[in-house]
Design a protein around this motif. Structure first.
Motif, PDB file in Angstrom:
ATOM      1  N   ASN A 167      29.735  62.366 -56.447  1.00  0.00           N
ATOM      2  CA  ASN A 167      30.452  62.673 -57.688  1.00  0.00           C
ATOM      3  C   ASN A 167      31.555  63.702 -57.467  1.00  0.00           C
ATOM      4  O   ASN A 167      32.650  63.583 -58.032  1.00  0.00           O
ATOM      5  CB  ASN A 167      29.477  63.190 -58.749  1.00  0.00           C
ATOM      6  CG  ASN A 167      28.462  62.146 -59.170  1.00  0.00           C
ATOM      7  OD1 ASN A 167      27.305  62.453 -59.425  1.00  0.00           O
ATOM      8  ND2 ASN A 167      28.873  60.888 -59.218  1.00  0.00           N
ATOM      9  N   LEU A 168      31.273  64.695 -56.642  1.00  0.00           N
ATOM     10  CA  LEU A 168      32.241  65.772 -56.429  1.00  0.00           C
ATOM     11  C   LEU A 168      33.368  65.382 -55.482  1.00  0.00           C
ATOM     12  O   LEU A 168      34.428  66.021 -55.504  1.00  0.00           O
ATOM     13  CB  LEU A 168      31.518  67.009 -55.872  1.00  0.00           C
ATOM     14  CG  LEU A 168      30.652  67.787 -56.863  1.00  0.00           C
ATOM     15  CD1 LEU A 168      29.785  68.798 -56.134  1.00  0.00           C
ATOM     16  CD2 LEU A 168      31.519  68.485 -57.892  1.00  0.00           C
ATOM     17  N   SER A 173      35.658  71.260 -61.248  1.00  0.00           N
ATOM     18  CA  SER A 173      35.154  72.522 -61.809  1.00  0.00           C
ATOM     19  C   SER A 173      34.104  72.260 -62.881  1.00  0.00           C
ATOM     20  O   SER A 173      33.065  72.932 -62.918  1.00  0.00           O
ATOM     21  CB  SER A 173      36.314  73.327 -62.397  1.00  0.00           C
ATOM     22  OG  SER A 173      37.273  73.630 -61.415  1.00  0.00           O
ATOM     23  N   GLN A 174      34.362  71.287 -63.744  1.00  0.00           N
ATOM     24  CA  GLN A 174      33.385  70.962 -64.776  1.00  0.00           C
ATOM     25  C   GLN A 174      32.097  70.419 -64.180  1.00  0.00           C
ATOM     26  O   GLN A 174      30.995  70.756 -64.640  1.00  0.00           O
ATOM     27  CB  GLN A 174      33.984  69.951 -65.748  1.00  0.00           C
ATOM     28  CG  GLN A 174      35.128  70.504 -66.588  1.00  0.00           C
ATOM     29  CD  GLN A 174      35.832  69.427 -67.389  1.00  0.00           C
ATOM     30  OE1 GLN A 174      35.384  68.286 -67.443  1.00  0.00           O
ATOM     31  NE2 GLN A 174      36.951  69.781 -68.003  1.00  0.00           N
ATOM     32  N   LEU A 175      32.221  69.589 -63.148  1.00  0.00           N
ATOM     33  CA  LEU A 175      31.020  69.063 -62.504  1.00  0.00           C
ATOM     34  C   LEU A 175      30.225  70.176 -61.824  1.00  0.00           C
ATOM     35  O   LEU A 175      28.996  70.221 -61.926  1.00  0.00           O
ATOM     36  CB  LEU A 175      31.416  68.001 -61.476  1.00  0.00           C
ATOM     37  CG  LEU A 175      31.772  66.620 -62.013  1.00  0.00           C
ATOM     38  CD1 LEU A 175      32.346  65.752 -60.908  1.00  0.00           C
ATOM     39  CD2 LEU A 175      30.557  65.949 -62.616  1.00  0.00           C
ATOM     40  N   SER A 176      30.920  71.082 -61.131  1.00  0.00           N
ATOM     41  CA  SER A 176      30.230  72.188 -60.457  1.00  0.00           C
ATOM     42  C   SER A 176      29.525  73.100 -61.463  1.00  0.00           C
ATOM     43  O   SER A 176      28.381  73.521 -61.244  1.00  0.00           O
ATOM     44  CB  SER A 176      31.233  72.999 -59.642  1.00  0.00           C
ATOM     45  OG  SER A 176      31.850  72.197 -58.667  1.00  0.00           O
ATOM     46  N   GLU A 177      30.202  73.375 -62.573  1.00  0.00           N
ATOM     47  CA  GLU A 177      29.576  74.219 -63.606  1.00  0.00           C
ATOM     48  C   GLU A 177      28.368  73.527 -64.227  1.00  0.00           C
ATOM     49  O   GLU A 177      27.345  74.155 -64.486  1.00  0.00           O
ATOM     50  CB  GLU A 177      30.614  74.539 -64.671  1.00  0.00           C
ATOM     51  CG  GLU A 177      30.112  75.500 -65.741  1.00  0.00           C
ATOM     52  CD  GLU A 177      31.175  75.795 -66.773  1.00  0.00           C
ATOM     53  OE1 GLU A 177      30.864  76.515 -67.746  1.00  0.00           O
ATOM     54  OE2 GLU A 177      32.310  75.291 -66.626  1.00  0.00           O
ATOM     55  N   LYS A 178      28.484  72.217 -64.436  1.00  0.00           N
ATOM     56  CA  LYS A 178      27.360  71.463 -65.002  1.00  0.00           C
ATOM     57  C   LYS A 178      26.178  71.442 -64.041  1.00  0.00           C
ATOM     58  O   LYS A 178      25.023  71.624 -64.448  1.00  0.00           O
ATOM     59  CB  LYS A 178      27.826  70.034 -65.296  1.00  0.00           C
ATOM     60  CG  LYS A 178      26.792  69.159 -65.978  1.00  0.00           C
ATOM     61  CD  LYS A 178      26.740  69.421 -67.447  1.00  0.00           C
ATOM     62  CE  LYS A 178      25.845  68.420 -68.146  1.00  0.00           C
ATOM     63  NZ  LYS A 178      25.728  68.688 -69.582  1.00  0.00           N
ATOM     64  N   ILE A 179      26.450  71.230 -62.765  1.00  0.00           N
ATOM     65  CA  ILE A 179      25.372  71.178 -61.780  1.00  0.00           C
ATOM     66  C   ILE A 179      24.711  72.535 -61.625  1.00  0.00           C
ATOM     67  O   ILE A 179      23.488  72.630 -61.479  1.00  0.00           O
ATOM     68  CB  ILE A 179      25.924  70.673 -60.431  1.00  0.00           C
ATOM     69  CG1 ILE A 179      26.367  69.211 -60.553  1.00  0.00           C
ATOM     70  CG2 ILE A 179      24.885  70.805 -59.326  1.00  0.00           C
ATOM     71  CD1 ILE A 179      27.121  68.703 -59.350  1.00  0.00           C
TER      72      ILE A 179
END
Length: 361
Positions: free
Chosen positions: A174-175, A149-155
């Motif tokens: 990464n995901l 979730s943090q990676l998706s929000e950052k991307i």
């Protein structure tokens, strides 16, 4: 005519706005000359102070997998507590066997007492292992969910140029693969390494309490195994980092082949695309074989050293039993603790795979 007049008016206002915002800051706000000089000098001092600061102050922090787990330290602490309680009971079982053998040789053997002790220990191990598995699964899945979730929000907050510069295939890795590696670290590596270290320390202390002379002879093999692990760990991290790069490369080639399938057919470029994939796949195979060769070198060393320790127990321990300085029950417990001592070392060797992989991720 009205449209032309409006266009000229918009152009004039835009020109005036651009000229206004392009002026220096001191022209916008009426500030005295002395104040401007003071502000400029203080800003210059502050800039020079920041420029002459230590490079460690501006250097980004080195990636560390344990920093990701800080928000979950309470959950992981409970998980480790159940694991340590279960392993502490495992350390008691050789003592129960030792007391049973000694009581049998002294004609003071009680079946009911031995059965009750074994049943109690087995029941406690079952309860703690069951709770450990529940917390283990929950913690790993929650860490993986939050990380994705943090990676998706950052991307999602990045620009299109950044996405193209970083490469979508790397973000896909990464995901998926990297997040799964961190999940495996939480679900398996943390508990396995902590339990193994606890058993190694506990078994070593119990060996010394039984017979410190024989214990020192057996524990002398631990530095050899530690050196072997250290040498392998140094190279493993490099290979796992390389494997992540190869996975990114494979994802990029597959993505390009799928999205540009029509163009590949039009240009009759099937063979160049096939050769690109074959090259990346060959490098992935060679990198995986290098990792397997390291493990194939490590495990025989651990097995050989463990067998040498068993031979030491049979030779010296048998001599002590014949002389009467060690009971038969203590000799059996010594052999059991040696098995408990060698097995966690092999577990750490297998977990080094997940540790190096998750660190690279």
């Amino acid at each position: 005519f009205l449209s032309i007049k409006q266009t000229i008016l918009v152009m004039f206002c835009t020109k005036m706005h651009v000229e206004f915002i392009s002026r220096p800051y001191i022209h916008k706000i009426p500030v005295k000359k002395q104040q401007v000089t003071l502000l400029h000098s203080s800003h210059t001092k502050l800039t020079n102070k920041n420029n002459h600061s230590s490079p460690d102050a501006t250097r980004p922090a080195k990636p560390n997998i344990f920093n990701i787990l800080k928000p979950y330290k309470g959950m992981i602490s409970v998980l480790l507590l159940f694991a340590l309680l279960s392993n502490s009971i495992n350390l008691v079982i050789p003592k129960i066997i030792s007391h049973g053998i000694d009581s049998y040789t002294q004609a003071d053997f009680s079946y009911s007492r031995i059965v009750l002790q074994f049943m109690s220990a087995s029941l406690l191990i079952l309860i703690f292992a069951f709770l450990q598995s529940i917390f283990q699964t929950y913690a790993s899945e929650r860490v993986a969910r939050d990380l994705r979730s943090q990676l998706s929000e950052k991307i999602s907050r990045q620009s299109y140029s950044f996405i193209q510069q970083v490469n979508p295939s790397k973000l896909l890795t990464n995901l998926t693969s990297d997040a799964d590696s961190v999940k495996m670290f939480v679900s398996m590596a943390i508990v396995a390494v902590a339990s193994s270290l606890f058993i190694i320390i506990g078994a070593s202390a119990l060996l010394i309490s039984i017979d410190w002379k024989l214990a020192l002879a057996v524990l002398a093999v631990l530095p050899i195994i530690s050196i072997a692990f250290m040498l392998v760990f140094k190279r493993l991290k490099m290979y796992f980092k390389r494997s992540r790069e190869i996975v990114d490369w494979l994802n990029r080639i597959i993505n390009e082949s799928i999205t540009g399938a029509m163009l590949v057919r039009v240009l009759n470029a099937q063979m160049p695309e096939y050769n690109k994939f074959l090259e990346a796949n060959t490098q992935a195979r060679d990198n995986g074989m290098a990792i397997l060769r390291l493990f194939a070198t490590l495990m025989p060393v651990v097995t050989f050293v463990g067998n040498m320790a068993s031979l030491t127990i049979l030779a010296l321990g048998g001599h002590f039993v014949i002389n009467g300085s060690m009971s038969l029950g203590d000799f059996t417990a010594f052999s059991s603790y040696l098995s408990l001592l060698i097995f966690p070392i092999m577990i750490i060797g297998f977990m080094s795979n997940f540790i190096a992989q998750s660190s690279a991720s």
